[in-house]
Scaffold this active site. Structure first.
Site, PDB file in Angstrom:
ATOM      1  N   ASN A 193       0.819  -1.213   0.000  1.00 48.93           N
ATOM      2  CA  ASN A 193       0.000   0.000   0.000  1.00 48.93           C
ATOM      3  C   ASN A 193       0.854   1.264   0.000  1.00 48.93           C
ATOM      4  O   ASN A 193       0.610   2.194  -0.763  1.00 48.93           O
ATOM      5  CB  ASN A 193      -0.938   0.016   1.206  1.00 48.93           C
ATOM      6  CG  ASN A 193      -1.953  -1.116   1.176  1.00 48.93           C
ATOM      7  OD1 ASN A 193      -1.970  -1.908   0.240  1.00 48.93           O
ATOM      8  ND2 ASN A 193      -2.797  -1.183   2.198  1.00 48.93           N
ATOM      9  N   THR A 214     -13.984  36.347 -33.530  1.00 53.34           N
ATOM     10  CA  THR A 214     -14.783  35.952 -32.371  1.00 53.34           C
ATOM     11  C   THR A 214     -16.077  35.377 -32.933  1.00 53.34           C
ATOM     12  O   THR A 214     -16.582  35.860 -33.959  1.00 53.34           O
ATOM     13  CB  THR A 214     -15.108  37.143 -31.444  1.00 53.34           C
ATOM     14  OG1 THR A 214     -15.914  38.088 -32.149  1.00 53.34           O
ATOM     15  CG2 THR A 214     -13.836  37.824 -30.952  1.00 53.34           C
ATOM     16  N   HIS A 215     -16.583  34.344 -32.307  1.00 52.28           N
ATOM     17  CA  HIS A 215     -17.784  33.648 -32.803  1.00 52.28           C
ATOM     18  C   HIS A 215     -17.581  33.149 -34.236  1.00 52.28           C
ATOM     19  O   HIS A 215     -18.539  32.985 -34.990  1.00 52.28           O
ATOM     20  CB  HIS A 215     -19.022  34.562 -32.750  1.00 52.28           C
ATOM     21  CG  HIS A 215     -19.297  35.153 -31.417  1.00 52.28           C
ATOM     22  ND1 HIS A 215     -19.997  34.488 -30.424  1.00 52.28           N
ATOM     23  CD2 HIS A 215     -18.938  36.355 -30.881  1.00 52.28           C
ATOM     24  CE1 HIS A 215     -20.074  35.259 -29.352  1.00 52.28           C
ATOM     25  NE2 HIS A 215     -19.432  36.397 -29.600  1.00 52.28           N
ATOM     26  N   SER A 256      -6.262  10.696 -49.680  1.00 57.80           N
ATOM     27  CA  SER A 256      -7.502   9.937 -49.702  1.00 57.80           C
ATOM     28  C   SER A 256      -7.305   8.661 -50.507  1.00 57.80           C
ATOM     29  O   SER A 256      -6.582   8.642 -51.501  1.00 57.80           O
ATOM     30  CB  SER A 256      -8.613  10.781 -50.338  1.00 57.80           C
ATOM     31  OG  SER A 256      -9.719   9.979 -50.701  1.00 57.80           O
ATOM     32  N   LYS A 298      -6.824  15.002 -52.664  1.00 60.65           N
ATOM     33  CA  LYS A 298      -7.011  15.367 -51.260  1.00 60.65           C
ATOM     34  C   LYS A 298      -5.677  15.485 -50.505  1.00 60.65           C
ATOM     35  O   LYS A 298      -4.742  14.722 -50.738  1.00 60.65           O
ATOM     36  CB  LYS A 298      -7.891  14.331 -50.552  1.00 60.65           C
ATOM     37  CG  LYS A 298      -9.351  14.330 -50.984  1.00 60.65           C
ATOM     38  CD  LYS A 298     -10.060  15.625 -50.637  1.00 60.65           C
ATOM     39  CE  LYS A 298     -10.182  15.885 -49.166  1.00 60.65           C
ATOM     40  NZ  LYS A 298     -10.962  14.864 -48.444  1.00 60.65           N
ATOM     41  N   GLU A 332      -6.212  16.353 -36.852  1.00 61.77           N
ATOM     42  CA  GLU A 332      -7.435  15.667 -36.434  1.00 61.77           C
ATOM     43  C   GLU A 332      -7.143  14.649 -35.336  1.00 61.77           C
ATOM     44  O   GLU A 332      -7.958  14.454 -34.423  1.00 61.77           O
ATOM     45  CB  GLU A 332      -8.089  14.999 -37.633  1.00 61.77           C
ATOM     46  CG  GLU A 332      -8.648  16.007 -38.634  1.00 61.77           C
ATOM     47  CD  GLU A 332      -9.041  15.400 -39.966  1.00 61.77           C
ATOM     48  OE1 GLU A 332      -9.578  16.134 -40.808  1.00 61.77           O
ATOM     49  OE2 GLU A 332      -8.803  14.192 -40.167  1.00 61.77           O
ATOM     50  N   TYR A 370      -6.511   2.054   1.464  1.00 62.39           N
ATOM     51  CA  TYR A 370      -6.279   1.419   0.165  1.00 62.39           C
ATOM     52  C   TYR A 370      -7.368   0.411  -0.178  1.00 62.39           C
ATOM     53  O   TYR A 370      -7.820  -0.360   0.671  1.00 62.39           O
ATOM     54  CB  TYR A 370      -4.915   0.711   0.131  1.00 62.39           C
ATOM     55  CG  TYR A 370      -4.635   0.117  -1.234  1.00 62.39           C
ATOM     56  CD1 TYR A 370      -4.158   0.918  -2.262  1.00 62.39           C
ATOM     57  CD2 TYR A 370      -4.909  -1.224  -1.498  1.00 62.39           C
ATOM     58  CE1 TYR A 370      -3.937   0.399  -3.527  1.00 62.39           C
ATOM     59  CE2 TYR A 370      -4.690  -1.754  -2.762  1.00 62.39           C
ATOM     60  CZ  TYR A 370      -4.207  -0.931  -3.772  1.00 62.39           C
ATOM     61  OH  TYR A 370      -4.001  -1.448  -5.024  1.00 62.39           O
ATOM     62  N   GLN A 423      -5.798   0.192  -8.146  1.00 57.38           N
ATOM     63  CA  GLN A 423      -4.835  -0.406  -9.070  1.00 57.38           C
ATOM     64  C   GLN A 423      -4.985   0.174 -10.484  1.00 57.38           C
ATOM     65  O   GLN A 423      -4.017   0.246 -11.239  1.00 57.38           O
ATOM     66  CB  GLN A 423      -5.039  -1.924  -9.120  1.00 57.38           C
ATOM     67  CG  GLN A 423      -4.131  -2.660 -10.095  1.00 57.38           C
ATOM     68  CD  GLN A 423      -4.187  -4.158  -9.867  1.00 57.38           C
ATOM     69  OE1 GLN A 423      -3.756  -4.639  -8.831  1.00 57.38           O
ATOM     70  NE2 GLN A 423      -4.738  -4.885 -10.825  1.00 57.38           N
TER      71      GLN A 423
END
Length: 468
Positions: A116, A161-162, A283, A289, A296, A323, A328
């Site tokens: 422990n 912004t936004h 791709s 592509k 990502e 404990y 674990q």
């Protein structure tokens, strides 16, 4: 009682039967905690010396244990250790190997010590190293961002912004905004490292140690700043693991936001950034592509790390004091978070170092409507209250939209009908680069302000390098 080389357990005297195969398979934590082998050996060496100081080993016995533990370390490094079916965890393996080398002497090392307090000590030893390595990678990512910001100082980009165009800013200012988020992550990790650096060893299973072990000496020997104050709290405490995973989660969230910006900026619609081929993919169907898979994956792994935070918190939530074997699983959550974060930090560094900044595209994306705030400030400098200035510029923007032109194309006479304070000098508030330089407060997007940000981050990276 002799110990078979084919079977070694740290417990079992009161049991008449072996654990079921199903329980044994579930109970084994070696796939996760074997990476603690060096920490376990370091703590065991120190504990052998503490037993000698307390009079339970003589000098020759302690010396033999320490040297034998170093032999075991060599076997770990050389990967020559063979695990047995009865090896529950790294502690079992190390004690079994020690007994094989030293016989009965090896069985005396665990005197007064429990798994422990042993495992929580090992985890804290590992944490120091884990934090140090994470700080090193974080500082390298920050350093890469600083270098790109220095090279592209003066390059303008629309600030959003936004997700709507807001005001012109420098590209360096945007990039450093992400670097400063990572700086905060470093500071959190440094604070955790210092706060968690207290020694649990000597807490026993839960009640402490009755053998006169000098815990303060042990703490100094192992590089801890102090000792835990309550043995029951010490053996059941995994808050430092939760805190570390939280820190990893927050880093991953910051990296995910950075990746999201870059994913957007690397699209054909924006074309502000071009990723290096080595950090992109194609791709299987569409030959043209160029996918930002690196970004990502950075964004996706943040979900994995954050789920580990939820996992460890839910594991701890239902455990009673001291404990319990549920704890674990802390190593699974902790080590996976560390490993995944290590991967994404390395990839992020590569992305920053190799990305191509499309200055012409960025600056071509600036539009006259983004001057609206500066025009409001222009009126403020003419003595117009800001709220009124905001209203007047709103009317100018509306008029320009009705006519399908930019606000800089509205004739001065029309502007003066809206607000007489407009003068011919409004033409001077049509230069994006000049306007940006007005924001020269601490933290602003003017070149002088960015240079101060660069100085702060460069000094910070130097400090982090010393610590990692």
């Amino acid at each position: 009682m002799a110990t078979s080389k084919n079977s070694y357990q740290l417990w079992g005297g009161r049991f008449s039967e072996k654990p079921s195969e199903a329980l044994q398979a579930l109970n084994i934590s070696l796939p996760y905690d074997s990476r603690l082998y060096a920490d376990d050996l370091d703590a065991s060496k120190a504990y052998a010396e503490a037993l000698q100081r307390a009079g339970y080993l003589n000098t020759a016995e302690a010396d033999k244990l320490v040297k034998s533990l170093e032999l075991i370390r060599y076997d770990w490094i050389e990967r020559t250790i063979k695990f047995l079916p009865t090896d529950e965890d790294v502690h079992t393996v190390n004690e079994r190997l020690l007994v094989e080398i030293t016989g009965e002497l090896g069985q005396r090392l665990h005197t007064g010590r429990s798994r422990n307090d042993q495992v929580v000590t090992d985890m804290k030893l590992w944490l120091r190293r884990g934090i140090r390595e994470t700080l090193g990678r974080l500082s390298r990512v920050i350093e890469s961002a600083v270098k790109q910001a220095e090279v592209h100082l003066g390059v303008l980009i629309p600030g959003y912004t936004h997700m709507q165009r807001a005001q012109p800013v420098q590209f360096s200012h945007w990039l450093l905004s992400h670097a400063f988020a990572l700086r905060e992550d470093c500071l959190r990790l440094v604070e955790l490292r210092d706060r968690a650096n207290v020694l649990p060893l000597g807490s026993g299973a839960l009640a402490g140690n009755p053998l006169g072990i000098d815990r303060l000496w042990l703490a100094e020997r192992l590089g801890f700043s102090g000792v835990t104050a309550n043995s029951m709290h010490a053996v059941g405490d995994r808050d430092f693991v939760v805190d570390f995973i939280y820190c990893c989660s927050l880093v991953s969230l910051h990296l995910s936001r950075f990746a999201e910006d870059l994913i957007i900026y690397s699209t054909k619609e924006f074309d502000f950034i071009r990723l290096h081929d080595s950090l992109s993919s194609g791709s299987s169907l569409m030959p043209q592509k160029r996918n930002p898979d690196s970004l990502e994956l950075i964004r996706g792994i943040s979900g994995v790390i954050s789920s580990n935070l939820t996992g460890i918190m839910m594991t701890i939530k239902g455990t009673p004091s001291t404990y319990n074997k549920d704890l674990q699983f802390d190593k699974e959550y902790c080590f996976q978070s560390f490993d995944k974060l290590k991967q994404v930090l390395d990839v992020t560094q590569g992305v920053i170092q190799t990305m191509q900044v499309q200055r012409d595209t960025m600056e071509a994306a600036l539009s006259p409507d983004m001057l609206a705030t500066d025009w409001a400030y222009y009126l403020v400098k003419k003595g117009i209250p800001f709220r009124q200035a905001h209203h007047f510029i709103g009317r100018v923007v509306s008029l320009a939209e009705q006519r399908g032109v930019g606000i800089t194309e509205v004739p001065l006479g029309e502007l003066q009908k809206i607000c007489p304070a407009f003068g011919s000098d409004i033409a001077s508030v049509a230069d994006y680069a000049n306007n940006v330089q007005q924001y020269d407060v601490i933290g602003g997007t003017a070149t002088a302000s960015i240079e101060e940000q660069l100085r702060l981050l460069n000094n910070f990276v130097k400090d982090m390098r010393k610590q990692s």
